[in-house]
Design a protein around this motif. Structure first.
Motif, PDB file in Angstrom:
ATOM      1  N   ASP A 168     -10.816  -2.860  -7.653  1.00 47.92           N
ATOM      2  CA  ASP A 168     -10.203  -1.540  -7.819  1.00 47.92           C
ATOM      3  C   ASP A 168      -9.085  -1.319  -6.806  1.00 47.92           C
ATOM      4  O   ASP A 168      -8.040  -0.725  -7.125  1.00 47.92           O
ATOM      5  CB  ASP A 168     -11.262  -0.448  -7.676  1.00 47.92           C
ATOM      6  CG  ASP A 168     -12.255  -0.468  -8.830  1.00 47.92           C
ATOM      7  OD1 ASP A 168     -11.902  -1.018  -9.896  1.00 47.92           O
ATOM      8  OD2 ASP A 168     -13.374   0.054  -8.665  1.00 47.92           O
ATOM      9  N   SER A 169      -9.304  -1.792  -5.579  1.00 49.78           N
ATOM     10  CA  SER A 169      -8.279  -1.648  -4.548  1.00 49.78           C
ATOM     11  C   SER A 169      -7.029  -2.469  -4.882  1.00 49.78           C
ATOM     12  O   SER A 169      -5.902  -2.036  -4.613  1.00 49.78           O
ATOM     13  CB  SER A 169      -8.821  -2.073  -3.181  1.00 49.78           C
ATOM     14  OG  SER A 169      -9.909  -1.258  -2.793  1.00 49.78           O
ATOM     15  N   GLU A 175      -4.564  -0.666  -6.966  1.00 49.19           N
ATOM     16  CA  GLU A 175      -3.805   0.407  -6.340  1.00 49.19           C
ATOM     17  C   GLU A 175      -2.568  -0.084  -5.603  1.00 49.19           C
ATOM     18  O   GLU A 175      -1.769   0.724  -5.121  1.00 49.19           O
ATOM     19  CB  GLU A 175      -4.701   1.176  -5.363  1.00 49.19           C
ATOM     20  CG  GLU A 175      -5.916   1.834  -6.030  1.00 49.19           C
ATOM     21  CD  GLU A 175      -6.803   2.535  -5.022  1.00 49.19           C
ATOM     22  OE1 GLU A 175      -6.294   2.871  -3.938  1.00 49.19           O
ATOM     23  OE2 GLU A 175      -7.989   2.735  -5.296  1.00 49.19           O
ATOM     24  N   VAL A 182      -3.318   3.398   2.248  1.00 51.22           N
ATOM     25  CA  VAL A 182      -4.377   3.139   1.263  1.00 51.22           C
ATOM     26  C   VAL A 182      -3.808   2.182   0.215  1.00 51.22           C
ATOM     27  O   VAL A 182      -2.604   2.196  -0.061  1.00 51.22           O
ATOM     28  CB  VAL A 182      -4.849   4.453   0.588  1.00 51.22           C
ATOM     29  CG1 VAL A 182      -5.631   5.303   1.549  1.00 51.22           C
ATOM     30  CG2 VAL A 182      -3.703   5.224  -0.030  1.00 51.22           C
ATOM     31  N   PRO A 183      -4.647   1.317  -0.389  1.00 51.28           N
ATOM     32  CA  PRO A 183      -6.099   1.233  -0.185  1.00 51.28           C
ATOM     33  C   PRO A 183      -6.463   0.399   1.031  1.00 51.28           C
ATOM     34  O   PRO A 183      -5.664  -0.408   1.506  1.00 51.28           O
ATOM     35  CB  PRO A 183      -6.540   0.532  -1.463  1.00 51.28           C
ATOM     36  CG  PRO A 183      -5.393  -0.351  -1.821  1.00 51.28           C
ATOM     37  CD  PRO A 183      -4.156   0.397  -1.436  1.00 51.28           C
ATOM     38  N   SER A 189       0.836  -1.194   0.000  1.00 57.88           N
ATOM     39  CA  SER A 189       0.000   0.000   0.000  1.00 57.88           C
ATOM     40  C   SER A 189       0.876   1.251   0.000  1.00 57.88           C
ATOM     41  O   SER A 189       2.106   1.172  -0.028  1.00 57.88           O
ATOM     42  CB  SER A 189      -0.924  -0.011   1.218  1.00 57.88           C
ATOM     43  OG  SER A 189      -1.694  -1.199   1.266  1.00 57.88           O
TER      44      SER A 189
END
Length: 320
Positions: A79-80, A83, A65-66, A55
């Motif tokens: 979607d996470s 990232e 994040v995420p 992350s």
């Protein structure tokens, strides 16, 4: 006419089959329990730390994040995943601080393990050769330090090793030194603290291996003209090798990630990976980078152990 004899006793075959089935289930449950323990208390926490290491830092709670949220559904989860990044691992290769911390930790842990082995082997050998009635008392004396808090024992070494401490006062009283020795806040103090704290972890496996040894082999070797030192290296040490390996692992692995002893006895200039993790987590609040450091540390410890176990298993198969 011949009348067939009948018996009131039931056929034992179904009962035996049922008993064997129940025994098989019991054996599988016994095996499943440690695997479940490792899954929930090792694999799941490792996956969480590994995810944080991929992350990026954020000024939020949690500070990265995420963050996977169940209410976002499968689309939000995918979607996470997009990232996640390897930038934290690349950052570790660019900053020499982390490489130096790993090297320093490995060096201190390895030297401490060798010193602990050198101190613990004679103790374990003496315990194994002691009269059987005295061995339980000796075992209790080895385990006795665990009855006191680990933190209190480390703090006690501060009072012993500081310039005006008990050790310097005793040496000055003997006339060995004129001025106090600077031991505290050095690597020497770290070695003393680690050896003292982890000595029982070395002595107990060595004692278990040496107690089962047939000492008539050593006597036979000496009767055949083998010097005591040669008999030790050719007979005693090879037979105690499983205890040496187990004790070395029990000392090296926790010493590699030790934080309390370097922080209290080594001072602020001591560079070890445990202190680096602490600073990243609590001072810099950079959880992703600190998680990457922890993942690499775990791999450095687990991978060699797995390779050693595979090599040992192959050697056992060859011996068969």
């Amino acid at each position: 006419m011949v009348q067939l004899a009948t018996s009131d006793h039931p056929d034992p075959a179904p009962a035996a089959a049922a008993g064997g089935f129940g025994k098989a289930i019991g054996n599988r449950l016994v095996i499943i329990v440690p695997y479940l323990w490792l899954f929930f208390f090792f694999l799941v926490p490792f996956l969480i730390v590994f995810k944080i290491s991929l992350s990026t830092t954020a000024i939020a709670m949690p500070p990265y994040v995420p963050v996977f949220r169940l209410e976002e559904g499968l689309a939000g989860f995918l979607d996470s995943l997009g990232e996640l990044t390897l930038d934290n691992y690349l950052w570790l290769t660019e900053d020499a601080l982390y490489f130096n911390a790993y090297v320093s930790s490995i060096t201190i842990a390895a030297v401490s393990t060798l010193i602990t082995l050198a101190v613990g082997f004679p103790i374990a050998y003496g315990m194994a050769r002691a009269p059987a009635a005295l061995r339980p008392t000796l075992l209790m004396l080895v385990i006795l330090p665990f009855w006191t808090s680990f933190l209190i024992r480390v703090y006690a070494w501060i009072g012993i090793l500081k310039p005006e401490g008990l050790l310097n006062q005793f040496l000055i009283w003997l006339g060995v030194i004129d001025t106090p020795l600077l031991i505290l806040n050095t690597n020497t103090a770290i070695y003393i603290g680690i050896v003292y704290s982890y000595l029982p972890f070395m002595v107990l496996p060595l004692y278990a291996a040496l107690e089962k040894m047939d000492y008539s082999l050593v006597e036979a070797a000496q009767d055949l003209g083998c010097p005591p030192i040669s008999a030790f290296w050719k007979i005693t040490f090879p037979l105690a090798l499983p205890g040496v390996v187990a004790g070395s692992m029990l000392v090296f692995i926790p010493a590699m990630g030790e934080f309390v002893i370097p922080d209290l006895l080594g001072g602020s200039q001591t560079l070890m990976i445990g202190k680096t993790l602490w600073n990243e987590f609590f001072n810099n609040r950079d959880w992703p980078v600190s998680s990457a450091v922890a993942v690499i540390l775990l791999l450095l410890l687990v991978v060699p152990i797995m390779l050693f176990q595979q090599a040992q298993a192959r050697s056992l198969e060859k011996d068969r």
